[in-house]
Motif scaffolding. Structure first.
Motif, PDB file in Angstrom:
ATOM      1  N   TYR A   1       0.778  -1.174   0.036  1.00 54.62           N
ATOM      2  CA  TYR A   1      -0.146   0.056   0.082  1.00 54.62           C
ATOM      3  C   TYR A   1       0.836   1.293  -0.072  1.00 54.62           C
ATOM      4  CZ  TYR A   1      -4.804  -1.806   0.615  1.00 54.62           C
ATOM      5  OH  TYR A   1      -5.869  -2.323   0.378  1.00 54.62           O
ATOM      6  N   ASP A   2       1.847   1.197   0.914  1.00 55.41           N
ATOM      7  CA  ASP A   2       2.773   2.253   0.811  1.00 55.41           C
ATOM      8  C   ASP A   2       3.363   2.532  -0.389  1.00 55.41           C
ATOM      9  OD1 ASP A   2       2.304   2.622   3.462  1.00 55.41           O
ATOM     10  OD2 ASP A   2       3.814   1.515   4.462  1.00 55.41           O
ATOM     11  N   TYR A   3       4.042   1.786  -0.941  1.00 53.93           N
ATOM     12  CA  TYR A   3       4.973   1.784  -1.956  1.00 53.93           C
ATOM     13  C   TYR A   3       3.909   2.131  -3.416  1.00 53.93           C
ATOM     14  CZ  TYR A   3       7.754   0.426  -6.069  1.00 53.93           C
ATOM     15  OH  TYR A   3       8.528   0.462  -7.441  1.00 53.93           O
ATOM     16  N   ASN A   4       2.678   1.852  -3.204  1.00 56.14           N
ATOM     17  CA  ASN A   4       1.869   2.142  -4.530  1.00 56.14           C
ATOM     18  C   ASN A   4       1.059   3.441  -4.304  1.00 56.14           C
ATOM     19  OD1 ASN A   4       2.009   0.190  -6.787  1.00 56.14           O
ATOM     20  ND2 ASN A   4       2.097  -0.996  -4.782  1.00 56.14           N
ATOM     21  N   ARG A   5       1.258   4.135  -3.038  1.00 56.08           N
ATOM     22  CA  ARG A   5       0.368   5.504  -2.871  1.00 56.08           C
ATOM     23  C   ARG A   5       0.276   6.482  -3.974  1.00 56.08           C
ATOM     24  NH1 ARG A   5       4.873   6.328   0.340  1.00 56.08           N
ATOM     25  NH2 ARG A   5       5.367   8.387   0.859  1.00 56.08           N
ATOM     26  N   TYR A   6       1.109   6.670  -4.544  1.00 59.24           N
ATOM     27  CA  TYR A   6       1.256   7.745  -5.707  1.00 59.24           C
ATOM     28  C   TYR A   6       0.876   7.109  -6.976  1.00 59.24           C
ATOM     29  CZ  TYR A   6       4.087  10.483  -2.492  1.00 59.24           C
ATOM     30  OH  TYR A   6       4.345  11.149  -1.278  1.00 59.24           O
ATOM     31  N   LEU A   7       0.452   5.697  -7.083  1.00 56.25           N
ATOM     32  CA  LEU A   7       0.334   5.124  -8.333  1.00 56.25           C
ATOM     33  C   LEU A   7      -1.298   4.374  -8.746  1.00 56.25           C
ATOM     34  CD1 LEU A   7       3.486   2.719  -8.503  1.00 56.25           C
ATOM     35  CD2 LEU A   7       3.114   4.879  -9.549  1.00 56.25           C
TER      36      LEU A   7
ATOM     37  N   GLU B   1      -5.151  10.289   1.451  1.00 54.56           N
ATOM     38  CA  GLU B   1      -4.367  10.276   2.320  1.00 54.56           C
ATOM     39  C   GLU B   1      -2.938  10.063   1.784  1.00 54.56           C
ATOM     40  OE1 GLU B   1      -4.740  11.651   5.159  1.00 54.56           O
ATOM     41  OE2 GLU B   1      -7.096  11.534   5.140  1.00 54.56           O
ATOM     42  N   ILE B   2      -2.383  10.437   0.733  1.00 60.88           N
ATOM     43  CA  ILE B   2      -1.299  10.058   0.153  1.00 60.88           C
ATOM     44  C   ILE B   2      -0.087  10.242   1.049  1.00 60.88           C
ATOM     45  CG2 ILE B   2       0.485  10.552  -1.808  1.00 60.88           C
ATOM     46  CD1 ILE B   2      -2.262  11.201  -3.427  1.00 60.88           C
ATOM     47  N   ASP B   3      -0.081  11.071   1.948  1.00 60.04           N
ATOM     48  CA  ASP B   3       1.224  10.990   2.851  1.00 60.04           C
ATOM     49  C   ASP B   3       1.224  10.237   4.003  1.00 60.04           C
ATOM     50  OD1 ASP B   3       2.139  13.446   1.270  1.00 60.04           O
ATOM     51  OD2 ASP B   3       0.982  14.958   2.085  1.00 60.04           O
ATOM     52  N   LEU B   4       0.154   9.329   4.117  1.00 56.97           N
ATOM     53  CA  LEU B   4       0.031   8.574   5.109  1.00 56.97           C
ATOM     54  C   LEU B   4       0.765   7.267   4.786  1.00 56.97           C
ATOM     55  CD1 LEU B   4      -0.851   7.378   7.955  1.00 56.97           C
ATOM     56  CD2 LEU B   4      -2.931   6.877   7.051  1.00 56.97           C
ATOM     57  N   VAL B   5       1.960   6.920   5.500  1.00 55.90           N
ATOM     58  CA  VAL B   5       2.791   5.833   5.465  1.00 55.90           C
ATOM     59  C   VAL B   5       2.207   4.830   6.389  1.00 55.90           C
ATOM     60  CG1 VAL B   5       4.954   4.810   5.307  1.00 55.90           C
ATOM     61  CG2 VAL B   5       4.600   6.981   4.397  1.00 55.90           C
ATOM     62  N   LEU B   6       1.517   3.829   6.006  1.00 55.73           N
ATOM     63  CA  LEU B   6       1.055   2.742   7.088  1.00 55.73           C
ATOM     64  C   LEU B   6       2.190   2.148   7.999  1.00 55.73           C
ATOM     65  CD1 LEU B   6      -1.693   0.762   4.768  1.00 55.73           C
ATOM     66  CD2 LEU B   6      -2.084   2.476   6.601  1.00 55.73           C
ATOM     67  N   SER B   7       3.310   1.715   7.367  1.00 56.73           N
ATOM     68  CA  SER B   7       4.217   1.043   7.920  1.00 56.73           C
ATOM     69  C   SER B   7       4.935   2.202   8.983  1.00 56.73           C
ATOM     70  CB  SER B   7       5.361   0.709   7.092  1.00 56.73           C
ATOM     71  OG  SER B   7       4.894  -0.235   6.029  1.00 56.73           O
ATOM     72  N   ASP B   8       4.612   3.297   8.964  1.00 57.15           N
ATOM     73  CA  ASP B   8       5.356   4.189  10.072  1.00 57.15           C
ATOM     74  C   ASP B   8       4.599   4.346  11.151  1.00 57.15           C
ATOM     75  OD1 ASP B   8       7.317   4.835   8.419  1.00 57.15           O
ATOM     76  OD2 ASP B   8       6.831   6.558   7.529  1.00 57.15           O
ATOM     77  N   ILE B   9       3.081   3.848  11.086  1.00 54.51           N
ATOM     78  CA  ILE B   9       2.198   4.013  12.163  1.00 54.51           C
ATOM     79  C   ILE B   9       2.868   3.105  13.283  1.00 54.51           C
ATOM     80  CG2 ILE B   9      -0.059   3.311  13.107  1.00 54.51           C
ATOM     81  CD1 ILE B   9      -1.129   4.077  10.268  1.00 54.51           C
ATOM     82  N   PRO B  10       2.846   3.549  14.377  1.00 50.15           N
ATOM     83  CA  PRO B  10       3.479   2.636  15.612  1.00 50.15           C
ATOM     84  C   PRO B  10       2.455   1.395  15.813  1.00 50.15           C
ATOM     85  CG  PRO B  10       3.809   4.989  16.388  1.00 50.15           C
ATOM     86  CD  PRO B  10       2.884   4.766  15.099  1.00 50.15           C
ATOM     87  N   GLN B  11       3.116   0.342  15.761  1.00 44.65           N
ATOM     88  CA  GLN B  11       2.463  -1.006  16.055  1.00 44.65           C
ATOM     89  C   GLN B  11       3.104  -2.004  16.425  1.00 44.65           C
ATOM     90  OE1 GLN B  11       0.635  -2.187  11.908  1.00 44.65           O
ATOM     91  NE2 GLN B  11       1.616  -0.315  11.463  1.00 44.65           N
ATOM     92  N   LYS B  12       2.530  -2.741  17.604  1.00 44.99           N
ATOM     93  CA  LYS B  12       3.223  -3.827  18.290  1.00 44.99           C
ATOM     94  C   LYS B  12       2.802  -5.181  17.529  1.00 44.99           C
ATOM     95  CE  LYS B  12       4.150  -1.658  22.847  1.00 44.99           C
ATOM     96  NZ  LYS B  12       4.027  -1.887  24.343  1.00 44.99           N
ATOM     97  N   ASN B  13       3.755  -6.267  17.696  1.00 42.00           N
ATOM     98  CA  ASN B  13       3.563  -7.409  16.986  1.00 42.00           C
ATOM     99  C   ASN B  13       2.762  -8.169  17.846  1.00 42.00           C
ATOM    100  OD1 ASN B  13       3.978  -9.761  15.663  1.00 42.00           O
ATOM    101  ND2 ASN B  13       5.914  -9.377  14.871  1.00 42.00           N
ATOM    102  N   LEU B  14       1.599  -8.697  17.391  1.00 39.26           N
ATOM    103  CA  LEU B  14       0.715  -9.796  18.065  1.00 39.26           C
ATOM    104  C   LEU B  14       1.483 -11.018  18.353  1.00 39.26           C
ATOM    105  CD1 LEU B  14      -1.987  -9.819  19.065  1.00 39.26           C
ATOM    106  CD2 LEU B  14      -2.864 -10.626  17.007  1.00 39.26           C
TER     107      LEU B  14
END
Length: 452
Positions: free
Chosen positions: A281-287, A292-305
């Motif tokens: 999703y992040d890599y293709n957000r301009y394609l 919310e093009i500036d939102l990078v999902l991988s940058d959202i703080p997440q803990k590994n379940l």
């Protein structure tokens, strides 16, 4: 002559696979596995392709019920050429590899030979990909027929496409799974700007009264407010999601609402293949047609379940857990967690999408505190102690939007697929009432429809 045969996915949300014989050129649309069945029963009826011309497979998107039988099909018909969007190809590489371990756990049939990782690698390399609105030619050595194909953004998940086929001054459009409204990340489907002769359309929400479905933004506000209520009472929220599509949309909603201080900042737990799909999703957000093009999902703080030592840690402090599968199917992570959550009086399970009536997810979605429910035949009855709330944050079009699609594309003939009998009945009756001169067909699995 055009021959249409449903190998699966007619009158159900199942193993979607549709065959077209266009004057001797054989095109297969989709190749999915039935999510509620296992082994050979989960596959489309490929034997119906014997003694029929087969040249191409076009895949609209990478959900299990549209993609995961592809390795079985290619093993039976290795000459087939595969075409999809670049985003679907990227996701397919992840999901087909992930499906191998799931199949090994679920299936123990002597005649069901599970494909290997090497076979998936070879299959992915063989996929030809075309961007949205990039025209491509389909032809065959055994037929003089030439068909021009084109993908249109379907607004459902990353890479999802409606498929337009042009031939002999005719146009056939296959919707795939389509969403004409914007979500939090995807901006909604784009349609061909031309009259269609034959329309193959999904009907997922044909039986759902749209008056119970809020506007997306209003539903997001209700969702955020409900999460806050649970968190402020010291509870944790379990949200069953599909790793592809729903996880990314819900994660975006939660993070954007936290940034607006509409959801209290707490730990968000995710994990598994969904995090890898986030990067696509992040890599293709301009394609793609993305909000919310500036939102990078991988940058959202997440803990590994999957790094938790003890599930009870999820209740030590309030948190939000996004776990697959979205329908809480047996043996999945959301199923395991839901059985624990049901006993937690301060916590909640929030559903955010369609639940097949045969799934444990449907039983949970239709329950309330104090009810006793039995998730599977092997489980004993459990008293529901947590809060259960359902939200309509769908990646499919409402039924009125599907009617508007018919009005916009103005097809002469319409084939209804990808929906239960009630959904197809409502759609068929409504189309004929509004457009009495059109011919409407309710597809049936394994039966053919002939068009001149």
């Amino acid at each position: 002559m055009i021959e249409f045969v449903s190998l699966g996915g007619a009158g159900e949300i199942g193993a979607n696979c549709y065959y077209l014989n266009i004057n001797g050129l054989g095109i297969i649309l989709e190749c999915g596995m039935h999510p509620q069945k296992t082994g050979l029963d989960s596959l489309p009826k490929f034997d119906l392709l014997d003694n029929r011309p087969t040249d191409y497979v076009l895949i609209s998107h990478a959900h299990q019920d549209h993609l995961n039988a592809l390795p079985f099909l290619i093993k039976k018909f290795p000459h087939l050429k595969i075409i999809t969007t670049p985003q679907t190809r990227a996701v397919a590489e992840l999901t087909l590899h992930n499906a191998i371990s799931i199949l090994k756990r679920q299936v123990n049939e002597k005649d069901f030979e599970i494909y290997t990782r090497d076979e998936v690698d070879l299959l992915i390399k063989s996929i030809n990909y075309k961007s949205y609105n990039e025209k491509f030619i389909l032809n065959s050595l055994t037929s003089a027929q030439v068909v021009e194909g084109e993908f249109f953004d379907a607004g459902h998940i990353i890479g999802s496409a409606g498929i337009l086929l042009r031939f002999d001054n005719k146009k056939l459009f296959f919707t795939g799974d389509i969403n004409l409204s914007a979500q939090s990340l995807l901006a909604g489907a784009k349609l061909p700007d031309e009259k269609i002769d034959i329309l193959l359309t999904e009907t997922t929400y044909g039986a759902t009264d749209s008056s119970v479905i809020n506007n997306w933004n209003i539903e997001v506000e209700r969702f955020a407010s409900s999460i806050n209520k649970v968190i402020n009472n010291g509870g944790s929220v379990l949200i069953p999601v599909f790793a592809l599509g729903k996880l990314q949309e819900i994660l975006a909603i939660i993070w954007l609402q936290m940034k607006k201080n509409k959801i209290t900042s707490v730990d968000i737990f995710t994990g598994g293949i969904g995090n890898k799909i986030n990067r696509i999703y992040d890599y293709n957000r301009y394609l793609v047609n993305r909000k919310e093009i500036d939102l990078v999902l991988s940058d959202i703080p997440q803990k590994n379940l999957f790094e938790l030592d003890d599930v009870e840690q999820l209740f030590k402090f309030p948190c939000i857990v996004l776990a697959s599968s979205g329908m809480i199917i047996e043996s999945t992570n959301s199923f395991t967690l839901a059985k624990i959550w049901l006993h937690k009086k301060d916590s909640a399970i929030f559903t955010v999408g369609y639940m097949d009536p045969s799934t444990p997810g449907s039983k949970i979605a239709n329950a309330k505190r104090g009810d006793k429910i039995q998730l599977t035949d092997r489980d004993s009855k459990t008293e529901v102690k947590c809060e259960i709330k359902n939200f309509r944050l769908s990646a499919h079009s409402k039924r009125e939007e599907l009617l508007e699609l018919v009005s916009t594309l103005n097809p002469d003939k319409i084939v209804l697929i990808h929906g239960d009998n009630e959904a197809i009945s409502w759609m068929g009756n409504s189309i004929l009432k509004k457009f009495p001169t059109k011919k409407v067909f309710a597809a049936e699995n394994f039966y053919k429809i002939i068009f001149d």
